[in-house]
Design a protein around this motif. Structure first.
Motif, PDB file in Angstrom:
ATOM      1  N   SER A   3      41.100  26.512  51.114  1.00 52.24           N
ATOM      2  CA  SER A   3      42.152  27.464  51.481  1.00 52.24           C
ATOM      3  C   SER A   3      43.476  27.168  50.798  1.00 52.24           C
ATOM      4  CB  SER A   3      42.346  27.460  52.997  1.00 52.24           C
ATOM      5  OG  SER A   3      42.728  26.170  53.431  1.00 52.24           O
ATOM      6  N   ILE A   4      43.514  26.249  49.798  1.00 51.80           N
ATOM      7  CA  ILE A   4      44.765  25.891  49.124  1.00 51.80           C
ATOM      8  C   ILE A   4      45.253  27.073  48.304  1.00 51.80           C
ATOM      9  CG2 ILE A   4      45.820  24.335  47.445  1.00 51.80           C
ATOM     10  CD1 ILE A   4      43.669  22.289  48.217  1.00 51.80           C
ATOM     11  N   PRO A   5      46.529  27.473  48.437  1.00 48.36           N
ATOM     12  CA  PRO A   5      47.005  28.638  47.706  1.00 48.36           C
ATOM     13  C   PRO A   5      47.143  28.360  46.214  1.00 48.36           C
ATOM     14  CG  PRO A   5      48.795  27.600  48.915  1.00 48.36           C
ATOM     15  CD  PRO A   5      47.549  26.918  49.346  1.00 48.36           C
ATOM     16  N   HIS A   6      46.960  29.421  45.391  1.00 44.76           N
ATOM     17  CA  HIS A   6      47.120  29.329  43.953  1.00 44.76           C
ATOM     18  C   HIS A   6      48.435  29.987  43.536  1.00 44.76           C
ATOM     19  CE1 HIS A   6      43.280  27.564  42.736  1.00 44.76           C
ATOM     20  NE2 HIS A   6      42.781  28.166  43.791  1.00 44.76           N
ATOM     21  N   LYS A   7      48.651  30.009  42.238  1.00 47.75           N
ATOM     22  CA  LYS A   7      49.885  30.549  41.677  1.00 47.75           C
ATOM     23  C   LYS A   7      50.153  31.967  42.169  1.00 47.75           C
ATOM     24  CE  LYS A   7      51.882  31.742  37.163  1.00 47.75           C
ATOM     25  NZ  LYS A   7      51.654  31.727  35.696  1.00 47.75           N
ATOM     26  N   ALA A  12      42.583  29.590  47.825  1.00 50.12           N
ATOM     27  CA  ALA A  12      41.487  29.195  46.937  1.00 50.12           C
ATOM     28  C   ALA A  12      40.209  29.946  47.309  1.00 50.12           C
ATOM     29  CB  ALA A  12      41.262  27.684  47.026  1.00 50.12           C
ATOM     30  N   ARG A  13      40.037  30.204  48.616  1.00 50.74           N
ATOM     31  CA  ARG A  13      38.841  30.923  49.046  1.00 50.74           C
ATOM     32  C   ARG A  13      38.806  32.321  48.448  1.00 50.74           C
ATOM     33  NH1 ARG A  13      37.802  31.433  55.358  1.00 50.74           N
ATOM     34  NH2 ARG A  13      37.881  29.177  55.109  1.00 50.74           N
ATOM     35  N   TRP A  42      42.573  40.038  35.286  1.00 53.56           N
ATOM     36  CA  TRP A  42      42.384  39.067  36.383  1.00 53.56           C
ATOM     37  C   TRP A  42      42.375  37.650  35.845  1.00 53.56           C
ATOM     38  CZ3 TRP A  42      38.338  35.595  37.054  1.00 53.56           C
ATOM     39  CH2 TRP A  42      38.329  34.909  38.277  1.00 53.56           C
ATOM     40  N   ARG A  43      41.653  37.424  34.769  1.00 48.57           N
ATOM     41  CA  ARG A  43      41.555  36.076  34.197  1.00 48.57           C
ATOM     42  C   ARG A  43      42.903  35.564  33.734  1.00 48.57           C
ATOM     43  NH1 ARG A  43      37.003  33.184  31.650  1.00 48.57           N
ATOM     44  NH2 ARG A  43      37.885  31.537  30.333  1.00 48.57           N
ATOM     45  N   ALA A  44      43.732  36.469  33.188  1.00 53.04           N
ATOM     46  CA  ALA A  44      45.031  36.057  32.658  1.00 53.04           C
ATOM     47  C   ALA A  44      46.095  35.907  33.739  1.00 53.04           C
ATOM     48  CB  ALA A  44      45.505  37.077  31.612  1.00 53.04           C
ATOM     49  N   ALA A  45      45.823  36.413  34.928  1.00 52.88           N
ATOM     50  CA  ALA A  45      46.851  36.446  35.974  1.00 52.88           C
ATOM     51  C   ALA A  45      47.170  35.074  36.546  1.00 52.88           C
ATOM     52  CB  ALA A  45      46.419  37.394  37.095  1.00 52.88           C
ATOM     53  N   PRO A  47      46.122  30.678  35.933  1.00 52.55           N
ATOM     54  CA  PRO A  47      45.306  29.670  35.246  1.00 52.55           C
ATOM     55  C   PRO A  47      44.114  29.197  36.085  1.00 52.55           C
ATOM     56  CG  PRO A  47      47.634  29.162  35.012  1.00 52.55           C
ATOM     57  CD  PRO A  47      47.549  30.292  35.996  1.00 52.55           C
ATOM     58  N   ALA A  48      44.245  29.278  37.412  1.00 55.60           N
ATOM     59  CA  ALA A  48      43.148  28.836  38.275  1.00 55.60           C
ATOM     60  C   ALA A  48      41.936  29.755  38.182  1.00 55.60           C
ATOM     61  CB  ALA A  48      43.627  28.766  39.722  1.00 55.60           C
ATOM     62  N   HIS A  49      42.142  31.008  37.736  1.00 59.30           N
ATOM     63  CA  HIS A  49      41.034  31.944  37.684  1.00 59.30           C
ATOM     64  C   HIS A  49      39.955  31.490  36.700  1.00 59.30           C
ATOM     65  CE1 HIS A  49      43.574  35.547  39.346  1.00 59.30           C
ATOM     66  NE2 HIS A  49      43.466  34.518  40.186  1.00 59.30           N
TER      67      HIS A  49
END
Length: 320
Positions: A3-7, A12-13, A42-45, A47-49
């Motif tokens: 559940s850690i938030p991304h950029k 994360a979920r 989506w991929r570029a939005a 880095p975690a993607h």
């Protein structure tokens, strides 16, 4: 669950769920030009993607014949999207049908069709046979039963069975469990037979059992186990201290490969558990899992191995 938030501010979920959808659709080759543009955005939005996509792609590829799961994941994503738009017909109906088909494909096993007795997910059943012997079928198990005056044979098609064989009168046939090209022959005893993919494991909890496979015979005493596929692994101490504790609602795991533990948990999980890391699958683990709390205990088990779980709707990924 992660559940850690991304950029992007999403958990994360949520990112893993989106990545699983894209991995499924990429594996099926169903992207339209509009989809390809949406995927690139989506991929570029974030880095975690890219990292999440790599993990989910590896997971799909590791399943071998992954198309049913991929279609189910893609269908579930499309169904959710349709629901958000409150579309009840057309594509929404197709998606719902695909979810159903995907679910059946994931759980159905042709080997269990027509079995004399079979159990579903999370279901344990006790059966008393005509000769007084007793069977306990573990969840997601199936057997054929042929117990008469001239034959006392149970064939394990799938899963696991615990046997308390009744003592036979003089001249009566020995109680036998056949599974995977071999058989376990009772010598007045209680024992567990489990199918683990192409392998079969026999564990004796009381008395003795003769295990026959590939022209070899191994005699097992109480507390011993043997595994066979093409031939027999020599007798050894039983890997589980309480091999039939699942009858009381617990899985007592003692020094088992994580991959084998996941296979056991899938008998009780409402959703398929997919271990995405083959190296992690070889780790030896121990612990106790409550069969009615598999999802909670899976999280705890995952943390002990430095792994995470992600619920993607139609399955649960177990991953780094």
């Amino acid at each position: 669950m992660s559940s850690i938030p991304h950029k992007s501010g999403r958990s994360a979920r949520a990112v893993e769920r989106e990545a699983s959808r894209w991995a499924a659709r990429l594996s099926l080759g169903v992207l339209s030009p509009e989809d390809e543009a949406a995927f690139a955005a989506w991929r570029a939005a974030d880095p975690a993607h890219a990292g999440a996509l790599d993990r989910m792609t590896a997971a799909v590829e590791s399943l071998g014949s992954a198309e049913p799961l991929a279609r189910a994941v893609d269908a579930r994503a499309r169904e959710a999207q349709a629901a958000r738009r409150r579309v009840l017909g057309g594509a929404g109906s197709v998606a719902a049908a695909l979810v159903l088909v995907g679910g059946i494909t994931l759980w159905a096993d042709p080997a269990t069709l027509g079995a004399d007795r079979r159990t579903g997910v999370g279901q344990v059943e006790a059966v008393v046979l005509a000769d007084g012997s007793r069977l306990w079928l573990d969840a997601k198990s199936a057997v054929d039963i042929d117990v008469t005056a001239t034959d006392r044979t149970v064939t394990l098609r799938r899963g696991r069975v615990f046997v308390e064989a009744a003592h036979a009168p003089p001249g009566a046939p020995a109680f036998t469990v056949e599974a995977g090209g071999g058989r376990a022959i009772d010598v007045g005893t209680a024992f567990v037979v489990e199918r683990l993919g192409d392998q079969v494991e026999v564990t004796v909890t009381e008395g003795r059992v003769d295990v026959v496979s590939g022209g070899r015979v191994v005699a097992l005493a109480e507390g011993q186990a043997a595994t066979y596929e093409a031939g027999i692994v020599p007798a050894r101490h039983a890997p589980d201290v309480l091999p039939a504790a699942w009858r009381q609602g617990r899985l007592v795991i003692s020094r088992r490969p994580l991959s084998a533990v996941v296979a056991q948990l899938n008998r009780y999980s409402r959703k398929p558990i997919v271990l995405t890391d083959r190296a992690a699958g070889r780790r030896i683990v121990s612990g106790v899992v409550r069969v009615d709390r598999v999802e909670d205990d899976l999280d705890s088990l995952a943390r002990t191995q430095g792994l995470s779980t992600t619920d993607i709707g139609v399955a649960v990924w177990l991953h780094r």
